[in-house]
Design a protein around this motif. Structure first.
Motif, PDB file in Angstrom:
ATOM      1  N   ALA A 202       0.849  -1.201   0.000  1.00  0.00           N
ATOM      2  CA  ALA A 202       0.000   0.000   0.000  1.00  0.00           C
ATOM      3  C   ALA A 202       0.883   1.249   0.000  1.00  0.00           C
ATOM      4  CB  ALA A 202      -0.921   0.006   1.222  1.00  0.00           C
ATOM      5  N   GLN A 203       0.584   2.183  -0.911  1.00  0.00           N
ATOM      6  CA  GLN A 203       1.423   3.387  -1.054  1.00  0.00           C
ATOM      7  C   GLN A 203       0.847   4.585  -0.321  1.00  0.00           C
ATOM      8  OE1 GLN A 203       1.022   2.421  -5.259  1.00  0.00           O
ATOM      9  NE2 GLN A 203       3.127   3.110  -5.518  1.00  0.00           N
ATOM     10  N   VAL A 204      -0.437   4.540  -0.041  1.00  0.00           N
ATOM     11  CA  VAL A 204      -1.141   5.566   0.727  1.00  0.00           C
ATOM     12  C   VAL A 204      -2.149   4.781   1.568  1.00  0.00           C
ATOM     13  CG1 VAL A 204      -2.782   7.508   0.577  1.00  0.00           C
ATOM     14  CG2 VAL A 204      -0.936   7.321  -1.109  1.00  0.00           C
ATOM     15  N   VAL A 205      -2.400   5.220   2.793  1.00  0.00           N
ATOM     16  CA  VAL A 205      -3.400   4.514   3.609  1.00  0.00           C
ATOM     17  C   VAL A 205      -4.423   5.514   4.136  1.00  0.00           C
ATOM     18  CG1 VAL A 205      -3.813   3.073   5.656  1.00  0.00           C
ATOM     19  CG2 VAL A 205      -1.762   2.692   4.263  1.00  0.00           C
ATOM     20  N   GLN A 206      -5.694   5.164   3.981  1.00  0.00           N
ATOM     21  CA  GLN A 206      -6.768   6.026   4.477  1.00  0.00           C
ATOM     22  C   GLN A 206      -7.377   5.424   5.735  1.00  0.00           C
ATOM     23  OE1 GLN A 206      -9.249   7.983   1.700  1.00  0.00           O
ATOM     24  NE2 GLN A 206     -11.108   7.823   2.930  1.00  0.00           N
ATOM     25  N   LEU A 244      -0.886   9.569   4.884  1.00  0.00           N
ATOM     26  CA  LEU A 244      -2.020   9.026   5.628  1.00  0.00           C
ATOM     27  C   LEU A 244      -3.196   9.992   5.518  1.00  0.00           C
ATOM     28  CD1 LEU A 244       0.082   8.046   8.794  1.00  0.00           C
ATOM     29  CD2 LEU A 244      -0.661   6.504   6.960  1.00  0.00           C
ATOM     30  N   ILE A 245      -4.343   9.441   5.102  1.00  0.00           N
ATOM     31  CA  ILE A 245      -5.561  10.244   4.908  1.00  0.00           C
ATOM     32  C   ILE A 245      -6.517   9.972   6.067  1.00  0.00           C
ATOM     33  CG2 ILE A 245      -7.472  10.791   3.307  1.00  0.00           C
ATOM     34  CD1 ILE A 245      -5.926   9.364   1.081  1.00  0.00           C
ATOM     35  N   LEU A 246      -7.204  11.004   6.547  1.00  0.00           N
ATOM     36  CA  LEU A 246      -8.221  10.816   7.591  1.00  0.00           C
ATOM     37  C   LEU A 246      -9.582  11.253   7.068  1.00  0.00           C
ATOM     38  CD1 LEU A 246      -9.034  10.169  10.542  1.00  0.00           C
ATOM     39  CD2 LEU A 246      -8.437  12.537  11.124  1.00  0.00           C
ATOM     40  N   LEU A 247     -10.579  10.378   7.215  1.00  0.00           N
ATOM     41  CA  LEU A 247     -11.962  10.704   6.837  1.00  0.00           C
ATOM     42  C   LEU A 247     -12.894  10.544   8.032  1.00  0.00           C
ATOM     43  CD1 LEU A 247     -14.201   9.811   3.877  1.00  0.00           C
ATOM     44  CD2 LEU A 247     -14.834   8.910   6.107  1.00  0.00           C
ATOM     45  N   ILE A 248     -13.764  11.533   8.205  1.00  0.00           N
ATOM     46  CA  ILE A 248     -14.866  11.431   9.168  1.00  0.00           C
ATOM     47  C   ILE A 248     -16.123  11.814   8.410  1.00  0.00           C
ATOM     48  CG2 ILE A 248     -15.870  12.453  11.263  1.00  0.00           C
ATOM     49  CD1 ILE A 248     -13.056  12.943  12.303  1.00  0.00           C
ATOM     50  N   ILE A 266      -6.708  15.474   4.585  1.00  0.00           N
ATOM     51  CA  ILE A 266      -8.032  15.363   5.201  1.00  0.00           C
ATOM     52  C   ILE A 266      -9.064  15.183   4.110  1.00  0.00           C
ATOM     53  CG2 ILE A 266      -9.818  16.663   6.440  1.00  0.00           C
ATOM     54  CD1 ILE A 266      -7.683  17.641   8.343  1.00  0.00           C
ATOM     55  N   SER A 267      -9.888  14.140   4.253  1.00  0.00           N
ATOM     56  CA  SER A 267     -10.969  13.879   3.316  1.00  0.00           C
ATOM     57  C   SER A 267     -12.207  14.595   3.839  1.00  0.00           C
ATOM     58  CB  SER A 267     -11.205  12.364   3.230  1.00  0.00           C
ATOM     59  OG  SER A 267     -11.907  12.042   2.067  1.00  0.00           O
ATOM     60  N   VAL A 268     -12.714  15.558   3.066  1.00  0.00           N
ATOM     61  CA  VAL A 268     -13.866  16.334   3.532  1.00  0.00           C
ATOM     62  C   VAL A 268     -15.120  15.873   2.811  1.00  0.00           C
ATOM     63  CG1 VAL A 268     -12.473  18.365   4.115  1.00  0.00           C
ATOM     64  CG2 VAL A 268     -13.511  18.224   1.849  1.00  0.00           C
ATOM     65  N   ASP A 269     -16.258  16.027   3.442  1.00  0.00           N
ATOM     66  CA  ASP A 269     -17.503  15.661   2.753  1.00  0.00           C
ATOM     67  C   ASP A 269     -18.226  16.921   2.294  1.00  0.00           C
ATOM     68  OD1 ASP A 269     -18.938  16.597   4.905  1.00  0.00           O
ATOM     69  OD2 ASP A 269     -19.408  14.625   5.708  1.00  0.00           O
ATOM     70  N   TRP A 270     -19.455  16.763   1.819  1.00  0.00           N
ATOM     71  CA  TRP A 270     -20.158  17.859   1.152  1.00  0.00           C
ATOM     72  C   TRP A 270     -20.899  18.776   2.130  1.00  0.00           C
ATOM     73  CZ3 TRP A 270     -20.832  12.729   1.187  1.00  0.00           C
ATOM     74  CH2 TRP A 270     -21.984  12.237   1.790  1.00  0.00           C
ATOM     75  N   THR A 271     -20.718  18.529   3.446  1.00  0.00           N
ATOM     76  CA  THR A 271     -21.352  19.427   4.407  1.00  0.00           C
ATOM     77  C   THR A 271     -20.531  20.705   4.594  1.00  0.00           C
ATOM     78  OG1 THR A 271     -20.298  18.245   6.259  1.00  0.00           O
ATOM     79  CG2 THR A 271     -22.512  17.549   5.624  1.00  0.00           C
ATOM     80  N   VAL A 272     -19.412  20.803   3.895  1.00  0.00           N
ATOM     81  CA  VAL A 272     -18.629  22.035   3.933  1.00  0.00           C
ATOM     82  C   VAL A 272     -18.316  22.450   2.499  1.00  0.00           C
ATOM     83  CG1 VAL A 272     -16.369  20.845   4.091  1.00  0.00           C
ATOM     84  CG2 VAL A 272     -16.608  23.158   4.996  1.00  0.00           C
ATOM     85  N   ASP A 284      -1.181  24.440   4.261  1.00  0.00           N
ATOM     86  CA  ASP A 284      -0.274  23.296   4.431  1.00  0.00           C
ATOM     87  C   ASP A 284      -1.009  21.965   4.537  1.00  0.00           C
ATOM     88  OD1 ASP A 284      -1.312  24.324   6.826  1.00  0.00           O
ATOM     89  OD2 ASP A 284       0.242  23.336   8.015  1.00  0.00           O
ATOM     90  N   MET A 285      -2.346  21.973   4.631  1.00  0.00           N
ATOM     91  CA  MET A 285      -3.071  20.698   4.731  1.00  0.00           C
ATOM     92  C   MET A 285      -3.615  20.288   3.361  1.00  0.00           C
ATOM     93  SD  MET A 285      -4.064  18.045   6.267  1.00  0.00           S
ATOM     94  CE  MET A 285      -3.580  18.341   7.977  1.00  0.00           C
ATOM     95  N   LYS A 286      -3.316  19.080   2.963  1.00  0.00           N
ATOM     96  CA  LYS A 286      -3.829  18.562   1.681  1.00  0.00           C
ATOM     97  C   LYS A 286      -5.253  18.067   1.875  1.00  0.00           C
ATOM     98  CE  LYS A 286       0.895  17.334   0.853  1.00  0.00           C
ATOM     99  NZ  LYS A 286       1.433  17.082   2.209  1.00  0.00           N
ATOM    100  N   VAL A 287      -6.033  18.151   0.803  1.00  0.00           N
ATOM    101  CA  VAL A 287      -7.446  17.789   0.912  1.00  0.00           C
ATOM    102  C   VAL A 287      -7.866  16.802  -0.173  1.00  0.00           C
ATOM    103  CG1 VAL A 287      -8.211  19.898   2.065  1.00  0.00           C
ATOM    104  CG2 VAL A 287      -8.143  19.820  -0.435  1.00  0.00           C
ATOM    105  N   GLN A 288      -8.925  16.084   0.146  1.00  0.00           N
ATOM    106  CA  GLN A 288      -9.536  15.133  -0.772  1.00  0.00           C
ATOM    107  C   GLN A 288     -11.042  15.224  -0.597  1.00  0.00           C
ATOM    108  OE1 GLN A 288      -8.522  10.670  -1.253  1.00  0.00           O
ATOM    109  NE2 GLN A 288     -10.066  10.670   0.357  1.00  0.00           N
TER     110      GLN A 288
END
Ligand code: CP3
Length: 354
Positions: A202-206, A244-248, A266-272, A284-288
């Motif tokens: 695995a090259q990236v882990v979420q 490392l990606i974090l999703l809530i 940081i994985s963001v959802d559509w509530t923002v 400095d924070m990457k997003v997805q």
């Protein structure tokens, strides 16, 4: 281009390079909306078979790769897959999700848990991840994933998915020491599992902390954040290079606090709104993420406009294009194809639709 093209686009984005277009993949890009997956499900009706027989799991993981050539190929598995290796029996029921054999309610049950030994209890993971790397080579990035301690504890304590999280909140607020003991054990095993996935390819882990958005900010800081952080810290001690990606889910109220866990992305959802997320998280924070999966019910021009809007707001640096959550099961397959095709032409389309 020759040198840099050896490193796949998603990994370059995760490392912060400025790119011609953001890389694109989808959560749940393998699954029920694909006819090929539904056909295979008839032959292997149990989710655990589909995800734990290496050849079948590899085949499922590669179905979207063959159909759409996404920039990320995620391991087909589930967040509860490692639980039996810790002594928590489970199954994944059709249309319902995880069901736990004996929900964790007592200190004696927590004391009896084992530390995960991935090669022993999850031997299929090594085979699957190696096969995915062999297949996609450097044309795509192989992603691993895990559930975060709070979300796995929520399944293990509730016994199944929940709308109210009454059982685990009851434990959190009446027997906090018991829950903290359990969360700590989960964190240590999850860190072992992340390291193992990286060792296997695995090259990236979420990390999915899907249900951490059910906590108030102060309880998030007590029961979710410290354990997310503990996993990330342990992984970085041995594997500092792996993003490392974090999703809530439903994370708009928690964005600044998510940053305190120190993920790379940081994985963001559509509530923002993506522009607000960018501002709140800082350059400095990457997003997805961010696109409502429901957008894929829309017309092609509607889908295109939403993709371009997200890219305008998130930019070409430190941005991975994705939905805010998994693709919905009745999504038209042709719209998924269109999504990927459009995302890959984003640089030309942005020039035309400026
Ligand atoms: O993204 C991918 O393509 C990888 C596959 C993946 C699955 N589960 C496969 C799956 C991933 C990343 C997960 C993670 C997962 N599992 C999460 C975190 C993401 C999120 O949804 O917030 C959670 C909470 C689970 C628990 C779980 N497993 C649920 C809620 C369900 C769905 C129940 C249902 O039927 O709607 C599952 C089962 C599951 N895991 C499915 C898939 C594709 C659906 C069943 C099937 O396709 O046969």
């Amino acid at each position: 281009m020759v040198g840099s093209s050896q490193v796949p686009l998603l990994l370059r984005a995760a490392r912060g390079e400025k790119l011609d277009r953001p890389p694109v993949w989808m959560m749940r890009q393998a699954g029920r909306y694909m006819k090929a997956y539904r056909d295979l499900r008839e032959k292997y009706p149990s989710f655990r078979e589909r995800s734990e027989i290496p050849e079948v799991a590899v085949e499922v993981s590669l179905q979207p790769w063959r159909a759409f050539r996404p920039d990320g190929v995620i391991l087909f598995s589930d967040i509860v897959t490692p639980l039996p290796g810790m002594g928590i029996g489970m199954d994944i029921a059709e249309g319902k999700g995880p069901i736990i054999d004996n929900p964790i309610r007592t200190q004696a049950q927590v004391d009896a848990l084992r530390t995960l030994e991935p090669d022993e209890s999850l031997p299929f993971i090594r085979t699957i991840l190696q096969a995915l790397r062999d297949e996609v080579k450097n044309e795509s990035t192989v992603l691993g994933f895990v559930g975060a301690p709070w979300t796995l504890a929520a399944y293990a304590v509730e016994g199944k998915g929940s709308k109210t999280y009454s059982v685990i909140k009851n434990m959190a607020f009446t027997e906090p020491a018991l829950l903290h003991d359990f969360l700590g054990k989960l964190a240590d095993s999850i860190a072992i599992y992340v390291r193992h996935q990286i060792d296997c390819g695995a090259q990236v882990v979420q990390m999915f902390d899907s249900w951490a958005g059910q906590l108030s900010p102060q309880d998030y800081e007590t029961f979710a954040l410290p354990y997310q952080k503990r996993v990330f810290e342990q992984v970085r001690q041995t594997h500092p290079e792996t993003p490392l990606i974090l999703l809530i889910s439903g994370s708009a109220g928690l964005l600044e606090r998510m940053k305190m866990a120190e993920p790379d992305i940081i994985s963001v959802d559509w509530t923002v709104d993506m522009a607000d997320a960018r501002r709140r998280l800082g350059a400095d924070m990457k997003v997805q993420g961010n696109l409502d999966p429901g957008v894929l019910y829309g017309s092609h021009s509607f889908i295109r406009d939403r993709i371009l809007d997200t890219i305008r707001k998130a930019g070409h640096q430190g941005h991975i294009l994705n939905l805010g959550h998994g693709v919905l099961k009745d999504t038209p397959e042709d719209n998924v194809r269109f999504f990927f095709e459009t995302a890959k032409q984003a640089d030309e389309l942005l020039a035309v639709h400026a």
